[in-house]
Structures are given as C-alpha cells and as structure tokens.
Scaffold this active site. Structure first.
Site, PDB file in Angstrom:
ATOM      1  N   ASP A   1      -1.366 -32.136 -74.998  1.00 11.19           N
ATOM      2  CA  ASP A   1      -2.608 -32.664 -75.427  1.00 11.19           C
ATOM      3  C   ASP A   1      -3.820 -32.672 -74.484  1.00 11.19           C
ATOM      4  O   ASP A   1      -3.730 -33.627 -73.660  1.00 11.19           O
ATOM      5  CB  ASP A   1      -2.916 -33.940 -76.306  1.00 11.19           C
ATOM      6  CG  ASP A   1      -4.095 -34.042 -76.915  1.00 11.19           C
ATOM      7  OD1 ASP A   1      -5.010 -33.252 -76.964  1.00 11.19           O
ATOM      8  OD2 ASP A   1      -4.066 -35.123 -77.765  1.00 11.19           O
TER       9      ASP A   1
ATOM     10  N   HIS B   1      -8.021 -33.511 -85.300  1.00 11.68           N
ATOM     11  CA  HIS B   1      -7.974 -33.420 -83.775  1.00 11.68           C
ATOM     12  C   HIS B   1      -7.024 -31.869 -83.699  1.00 11.68           C
ATOM     13  O   HIS B   1      -6.698 -31.442 -84.436  1.00 11.68           O
ATOM     14  CB  HIS B   1      -6.846 -34.346 -83.319  1.00 11.68           C
ATOM     15  CG  HIS B   1      -6.590 -34.386 -81.892  1.00 11.68           C
ATOM     16  ND1 HIS B   1      -7.653 -34.609 -81.018  1.00 11.68           N
ATOM     17  CD2 HIS B   1      -5.533 -34.433 -81.049  1.00 11.68           C
ATOM     18  CE1 HIS B   1      -7.304 -34.568 -79.825  1.00 11.68           C
ATOM     19  NE2 HIS B   1      -6.033 -34.543 -79.624  1.00 11.68           N
TER      20      HIS B   1
ATOM     21  N   CYS C   1     -12.260 -31.738 -78.814  1.00  8.00           N
ATOM     22  CA  CYS C   1     -11.043 -31.467 -78.600  1.00  8.00           C
ATOM     23  C   CYS C   1     -10.367 -30.003 -78.788  1.00  8.00           C
ATOM     24  O   CYS C   1      -9.935 -29.281 -78.329  1.00  8.00           O
ATOM     25  CB  CYS C   1     -10.164 -32.374 -79.416  1.00  8.00           C
ATOM     26  SG  CYS C   1     -10.636 -32.432 -81.191  1.00  8.00           S
TER      27      CYS C   1
END
Lengths: 644, 305
Positions: free
Chosen positions: A460, A444, A400
């Site tokens: 995202d 994250h 991520c």
C-alpha cells in the site's frame, strides 16, 4: 354527510403530505402544477367559489398527460406512473362532488404512500408515512363521523392504527416472501454511488466526499487489527494511459491459497450498489451465498447487487496467494501502453539495475514516495497526458488512486508483475451495535505485486506517505481544512454517540425489517418451532393468525358492549323477557320492569300475579338497597318456573 | 303508602279535579326541596293548586302577583323610619312565608325576577346590608304565562335552571270539568281544608327523601340519559350535571311518594318530563319546541341498562 370546508382541507393536507417526499425526484413543473392545484382548491374552499367546470378540468388533465408523455417519452413505467398518480390526485380534488369522491381520494392517498417506498425505505421515511397515514385516517374518520372535533378524531384514528399493529405484525412475519427486494422492480437503476470497474485520477477522491454507507460488518470471534482491514473490491489490470480497468481475465482457473492461516469469520450487510462485486477481506476462502471467485480473488455475485444483501464469509489474513499464476496473467500484469510517461519508465529502469531483488525494488519505490515531498490530499492538481510523469516529478500531490496507480506503473516498468486493487480500508467501529460501518469515504486503492516465492503481495503506497490513513482513517491523514464529508470529521463524543445510536438503529431496521427475506423468515420461524415451512403453510398460518386476531378483537369489543349484561340479576330478567317475547309481548328497551309488568297484566290477565312478582323481585334485587340473602336464588327459581 | 302523604294527595285531589299526576309532581318537587314552575294559560287552576297544597300541608301561604312596575323591595321588604322610636325598622315583604305563589313571574322586569330567584337559591334575603333567613320549609310555585303573550320578560335559561321542575296543567278532561262545573265554589272548598300534616313531619319527610337508595345500575341509567342528551344532534345543549342531580332528587321523592325506599327506572321516567322539559331545546325549531314531547322522545331513545 356534507363536503364541509374542514374535510376538504383535511383532504388537501393528505395529498400534500403523501406527495411531498416525491418532490425530490418529480420534474419541477409537476411539483409546481401540483402545488398550484392544491392552492387553488384551498382558495376555492376558503372563498366559497364554485368548482371549475368539467370542460376546463378535462383540458387541464389532457394537457398534463401530454406534458408528462413529452417529458418522459412514455406513459409506462414506475416514474411516469407515480407522476401521473400524483397529478391526477391533485386534479381529483377539484372535481369533488359526492362522498364517493372523498373515498376515492382517501384510498388514492394510501396508495401514494406505498409509492414513496420505491424511493426510500429508511426509518425517517417510514415514520413520516406513518404520520401521514394517521392524518389520512383522521380525515377518513372525519368523513364518517361528520362534526366530531379534531382531537377526538385524531384519537379514533390513532386507536384504529394501534389496533392494526398486531395484524400487521402477523402479516409481516408470515407473509410468504419472494426472493429479491420487496420494493424494487427488476429494472431499478440505483443512483447510489460506489466503486466502479475503472479508476482514473480523481475517481476515488470524488467518492470520498460521500458519507453514504457502503456496508456493515460484524466479526464473529477474532477481530483483525485496523491495518489488516483491506476490503477487496474490483481488481484493475489494464492501464490505457489515464485510467485503470478490470479488463478480461485470461484464465478461468480458480486462484489457490497456500500456507494460509489466521482465519477470520464475519458477516457483511452490503448496501445495493448495482454492481456484482461483493467485498471481502484479503483473502477470501469461503462465502455463504452463491458467488464466483475470480482468478484475481475478486468475489462476484451472479447478478448485480440491487438489494441489500447479507453474507457470511471467512478470510485468511496470512497467505501465499496463487504461487502458480499462469503466464498469460503475468503478461497482463506487466503490460503498459506504449509512448506514455517516458521519465517514469526511465526511473523504473534505473531502480531495476540498482536493486538486487524484487523486494528491494518495492522498498526503493516506497522509499522514493516517502522521501521526495509527496503530499496526501483530496484536491490534487490536474494531470496532463503523461499523468504518472506529471504526478511523480511535478505535482507530487495525490490521493490513494494516484499513489496506487503510479506505483503499479513503476513496478510494471521495472518488470515486476503488479496490479491495482480497489476496495475499502478500515471502517468505523460502532461499539453500541458491535459492528463496523464502511462508508464511501473509506474507499481505497492499493497495489499487489507478484513475487516468485510469495505470490501476490499487498503493497500500500499510501501507507508510505500517509500512514495515518491506514491506522486511523481519512480524517487523521488529511489537513484540518480539507473538505470532508461531515461524518468523516472528528466529532464531539456526544455527537459520535448519537450517530452510533442512530446507525445501530438503522442497522437493526435493515437487518430485521427491510432484510427480512426468505432465509430470515425461515430461520426465525424455525426458531419459533415451526417445521417443514412451505409458502402454502405460511399462507394458511397467516390467514388463521389474522382470523384469530380479528376474532379476539371482536370478542373484546362485544364484551365491552355487554359488560352490563354480565349482571346475573339482569341476565335472569332478560331471560324472562325473552320468554314473553316469544309469546309476542316484547319489552321495549326503555321500558322499566314495573311498567312492563303492568302492560303484560293488561294483555294477559292470567299472568298478572306471576309477572308482578317477577318485576318486584327484579326491582328489589337490581335497584333495592338491602341485598336479600336468598333473593337471587329465589328469583332464579321464579324465572325458571315462569311458563307461558 | 305512608299515610300522611296519602291523605295530602287525596284531599288535594278533591279540590283540583282530574290532575293527580300534576299534584304528585308538585308534591315531589316540594319533598325534593325544589321549586316549581307552572306554565299555562290563565284560569286552568294554577293558583288553586298552590293554595290547596299550602292549606293541606299547613304552611303559611303568600301570593305575590308580579307586574311590570314591581321593584325588588316590593317582594323582599323595606326598612321604614319609625318616628316614635327614631330608628329604621324592617318591614318584611311577602316573600317571608313558607309557601309562595309567584304569579305571572314573567310579567316582572328581570331585576325583580332575579331578586326572587336569588332568594329561592340562597334561602335568605339580603336587604340594606342585613341578611335575614327565610322560613323553613321554603317552597316557591311560580306561574308563567306562555311566552308568546304580550308584555312578558321570558325567564332566561340560566334562571329556568333554578326550578327543579316545570309542569303544565292543561285543560281538565270532560269528566273532571263536569265535576268542576257542577260542584261547589272552589274557594269555599279551600277555605274548609284542614291541614293534614305538621311542618315538622314535612321536614322529616324531606329528610327521608335523601335516604332513598339509588343503586349503581340506576346511576348507569341516569348517566345514559345525560350522555344521550349531550351526544344526540337533536338538542341544542345536553343536560347539565345540576340537571342530573335534580333528576335524581326528584326521582327519590317520587319513589318515596310511591312508598318505596329505592329508586327504580320508572321513577326517573315519571319525573323526567318535569325535570328536563324546560332544560332541553330542540335543534329543529327553537320557537315551538315542546319540552314534554322532547322528554318523551328522550325516554324512548335510551334503553334501560
């Protein structure tokens, strides 16, 4: 009392048990020397050889202290103190000459127990220390009683510990608390991992290898959906070509939420991570403890969180965030280091010309990630100087932080203000305890872009490549052969249930035992009906509680001792005996009534008739077969009438 | 006091001078259906006591002098071939009597000792596959020389335990000895003694002993004594449960002798030296441990609850 071999073995076991958990963080040579000393002592006891001479012990002790000073470069502080304590306790075993030395060692063992809680306060540690305490108590009982067998010794020790429970409960509940961690010292540096204030490729994927708990959350009322569980941590603004950093906010202005709806209330129990940030859902509106709201919606504690901290917060899930972002901040959100990643800049410029709106630009970027064979993996290949170029055009494999970082880079290159937000996403629901657990592998990173009419909007990019990460968690998003922490993998329902049970237990322990701080104490006592709580009052209550309990125990024990004395006949007889005792004719404890009467009759002939009568009545009432109807009353009258 | 027993005691005291306590203990032992071991030097009147008791109580009396070459058959009896009838007939040994004086029991070999002790325990004799009951009542007074004398096989502790009591007679005091020296020949006196009691009466008394009441408070006392012997570091072993039962049985008989129908702590204290002295051993010096002294210490150490 002699220093018998079993007693020595008991003491060796005590020292071994209390210092065993320390082996984890003691220097290796200290553990080795301690084991050698214990083994030496055990051998001496077994073989019956004499203890080493004093001068040798002195030399060894001095050498050990010097070695410790050399290793730690100081003789003060917690680590050094604990190390010294353990070494000297092991050495003390070799210079046991009297009972006094045994007592010293027993107390020392109890003290070392406490030091174990500097390093771990978990339930297993507490249980292990309880067991150790039992062994220490048994050894102590051994010292006091001598030749008692092992089992009865253990029994006495167990009873002693059980009797201590009510006392410890009173002291635990009422002892005036100080703010801050019970076991922590101010300079404690927690080695625990967590989100840091910078992000480079690889930093989050490393974190995802840990299944340590970051925090636990209980929702009060409505629970958001999993896709809404973005726990906001450090917001990263400044990019230097390799890593993203928080930087310095150009303004101190509080951020403003407009058109905010969908409030969610929840309580977070945050594990200490030694950084000031507190984790809240996007976007925070209220928090129960004193904390600052930074201009980028970060919630910062006044001091680093070095104790388990509990706070309630309210977040609004639907919002327009800071429509009036000051220009200096927007400037920061566009800044890029010169000279890096030329290809990515070119791609961004091309998108800019093709897109007619900011939102379309964002969609283009997400679509690019989605379509061009990008892969979500924990083990991305290494990237060169132009990390964004390498990632987007060559490796196309990332975690991520790669996606969030390059997305923000592309947005800034295309002229759209953007920033990286790190935190945790999702969480595991423990339906036994009714709370979510967030572990380090839930860490994250995502992006936020600033749109003129909507303020900061969360984007995202990971969701574009691996939507499963957001919907179901890390495990679902990665291929089966990925090296994940044990707990992050899918497990059998039984294991899962066991795990949830254990975690629910740990949570209770954290909340009620370790987290029993001033506020909890006050809340609890208020609920019990106590008013105007001050620490003085607490101290007085605690002392009276302890006194009361000790009194009750004493009474119970006395009662058991004198259970026979409750016999009315005997009580009367003893009364008569006391009268005679005052006259200088005490009864020996083993003297029977008739023998006593004969002795009295010989000493005081004028009492003969009366005392024989009393003795006969007593014997027939207490030892006789048939109970006479008015025997007791007659005996009572006779005793009353008995005068000297 | 129940009169027949009173008469028995009085009559025996006329023969055995200055030993009223020992006479009472011997009688207690008999009433409690136990056996008696007398340990003392030769010539202090062990045989006299046994003999006088047997005569006074009207019991058949047999004396067995133990020697080192004695065989079990010498006590129990043998089957002998009868030439005229052509079969074996059992010739009962001296043990078939109501009162046995087993003199110097520690001179015999362990094999012979155990034949006697088994008969004492079982109240019957098994010889050549046939079991024959012993007479009722059956009472053994065994005498033992002090174990440090030459040529003795000391009774092991397990067999000592079969005796309800062990007493010592000791030398008579000056007054009693004077009476003894000045008086007539003891043997003639015994020959003239008249039985004071029927056998049935004696057995009835034995039955009464079992009815003597024991209160819970007294059981507490007995248990305190037993516990003390087991917990104290003074003794090698504590008293066994059998010793506890013996103590109670003896105390009941003592209470009956005293004319009471309930046991009081003094009864326990009176019989304790007799019942416990051969069962207790001091830790400090095993060789010369004085059982009586230990028992007295025991009495003084345990408070009456």
């Amino acid at each position: 009392m002699k220093l018998t071999a079993p007693l020595i073995y008991g003491l060796i076991a005590c020292i071994l048990l209390v210092s065993a958990p320390h082996a984890e963080h003691l220097p290796l040579w200290v553990s080795a020397i301690c084991s050698a000393l214990l083994a030496w002592r055990a051998y001496l006891t077994w073989s019956g050889n004499p203890l080493p001479p004093r001068w040798l012990l002195l030399v060894v002790t001095l050498a050990c202290v010097l070695a410790i000073a050399a290793t730690f470069r100081t003789l003060f502080g917690r680590e050094v103190g604990v190390t010294l304590l353990i070494l000297l306790a092991s050495l003390k075993l070799l210079e046991m000459r009297a009972v006094r030395d045994v007592t010293v060692l027993i107390y020392l063992s109890c003290f070392v127990i406490i030091t174990n809680f500097f390093y771990s306060q978990s339930i297993p540690t507490a249980l292990f220390m309880l067991l150790t305490l039992l062994v220490i108590m048994a050894t102590w009982v051994h010292m006091q009683t001598g030749d008692l067998a092992f089992r009865p010794r253990l029994r006495i020790a167990g009873i002693l510990l059980l009797q201590a429970i009510p006392l410890s409960l009173v002291i635990f509940v009422l002892f005036p608390r100080v703010q801050g961690p019970l076991w922590g010292m101010p300079q404690d540096a927690y080695a625990s991992s967590g989100l840091s204030d910078s992000m480079a490729p690889g930093s989050l994927s490393r974190l995802s290898l840990s299944d340590a708990v970051a925090f636990r959350v209980v929702f009060n009322g409505r629970e958001p959906t999993r896709e809404q569980l973005y726990w906001r941590g450090p917001v990263l603004w400044d990019f230097d070509g390799t890593s993203w950093k928080r930087g310095r906010n150009a303004t101190l202005q509080r951020p403003v939420l407009t058109d905010a709806t969908a409030p969610v209330d929840y309580t977070v129990t945050l594990e200490p991570h030694n950084k000031p940030w507190l984790f809240v859902l996007d976007m925070p509106a209220k928090i129960s403890i004193p904390a600052d709201l930074a201009p980028d919606f970060q919630v910062l504690n006044r001091t680093p969180v070095n104790a388990r901290t509990r706070y309630s917060a309210t977040s609004l899930l639907s919002y327009r965030a800071n429509l009036g972002e000051p220009p200096q901040q927007l400037q920061r959100a566009l800044a890029l280091p010169q000279g890096y990643n030329p290809q990515a800049r070119k791609l961004a410029a091309e998108w800019r010309t093709r897109s007619d709106s900011d939102m379309a630009l964002v969609q283009t970027a997400l679509g690019y990630f989605n379509r061009n064979g990008f892969e979500y993996t924990l083990e991305p290949p290494l990237l060169g100087t132009n990390s964004v170029d390498d990632f987007i055009f060559t490796t196309k494999k990332g975690f991520c932080e790669h996606y969030a970082g390059s997305f923000v880079f592309l947005m800034r290159a295309a002229g759209l203000p953007a920033r990286v937000v790190t935190g945790y996403q999702g969480g595991e629901y423990n339906d036994l305890g009714g709370y979510y657990i967030l572990r380090q592998y839930d860490a994250h990173a995502w992006a936020e872009v600033w749109l003129r009419d909507r303020g900061w909007v969360r984007i995202d990019p990971t969701a574009a490549i691996a939507p499963a990460r957001i919907q179901s968690g890390l495990n679902a998003a990665l291929p089966d052969n990925a090296t994940l922490p044990f707990l992050a993998r899918t497990q059998s329902p039984l294991l899962l249930k066991l795990r949830f049970n254990l975690d629910a237990l740990t949570n209770q322990w954290n909340q009620w035992v370790l987290g029993y701080n001033t506020e909890r104490q006050f809340a609890f006592l208020t609920r019990l009906g106590m008013e105007d709580i001050t620490w003085k009052k607490l101290a007085v209550d605690m002392l009276s509680g302890v006194a009361l309990l000790v009194g009750i125990f004493t009474l119970l024990m006395l009662r058991r001792l004198s259970v026979r004395q409750a016999d009315a006949v005997q009580a009367l007889w003893l009364k008569a005996c006391r009268k005679l005792e005052k006259a200088g004719l005490p009864r020996a404890p083993h003297e029977g009534a008739t023998d006593y009467a004969a002795r009295i009759a010989a000493a005081r002939p004028e009492l003969t008739e009366e005392i024989y009568d009393l003795a006969a009545r007593y014997a027939s009432l207490r030892y006789g077969g048939e109970a006479e109807k008015d025997g007791l009353a007659a005996f009572r009258n006779a005793v009353r009438a008995f005068k000297l | 006091m129940s009169h027949p027993l009173h008469a028995v005691i009085t009559q025996t005291e006329q023969v055995i001078l200055g030993k009223p306590r020992q006479i009472r203990l011997a009688l207690t032992c008999l009433l409690a259906r136990g056996h008696l071991l007398i340990e003392d030097l030769p010539g202090v009147g062990k045989t006299m006591l046994a003999h006088a008791l047997a005569r006074t109580l009207g019991l058949q009396f047999q004396r067995i002098q133990f020697t080192s070459d004695m065989l079990p058959a010498d006590i129990l009896g043998v089957s002998i071939y009868q030439r005229d009838s052509g079969e074996f007939r059992f010739h009962a040994g001296p043990i078939f009597a109501q009162m046995i004086l087993a003199d110097e029991v520690n001179r015999a070999t362990p094999k012979t000792q155990s034949a006697l002790l088994e008969a004492m325990e079982e109240h019957q004799v098994t010889s050549e596959g046939e079991t024959r009951p012993l007479p009722v009542p059956f009472f053994v007074i065994a005498t033992q020389n002090p174990t440090n004398q030459i040529g003795t096989f000391p009774l092991p502790e397990s067999q000592l335990d079969r005796f309800l009591m062990r007493i010592q007679l000791g030398y008579p005091d000056a007054q009693a000895e004077r009476g003894l020296l000045a008086g007539v020949e003891r043997r003639d006196l015994i020959a003239k003694l008249a039985p004071q009691m029927e056998t049935a009466e004696l057995m009835d008394l034995q039955q009464q002993v079992r009815q003597v009441f024991v209160s819970p408070a007294l059981l507490d006392y007995v248990q305190s004594i037993l516990r003390h012997t087991r917990e104290s570091a003074r003794f090698v072993h504590g008293l066994s449960p059998r010793a506890g039962l013996s103590l109670l049985a003896a105390a009941r008989a003592w209470a009956l002798l005293d004319g009471r129908n309930a046991v009081i702590p003094e009864d326990i204290q009176a019989v304790l030296p007799g019942v416990a002295s051969h069962r207790l051993q001091s830790v400090q010096d095993v060789q010369t441990s004085d059982g009586d002294k230990l028992a007295r210490e025991l009495i003084e150490a345990v408070a009456i609850p």
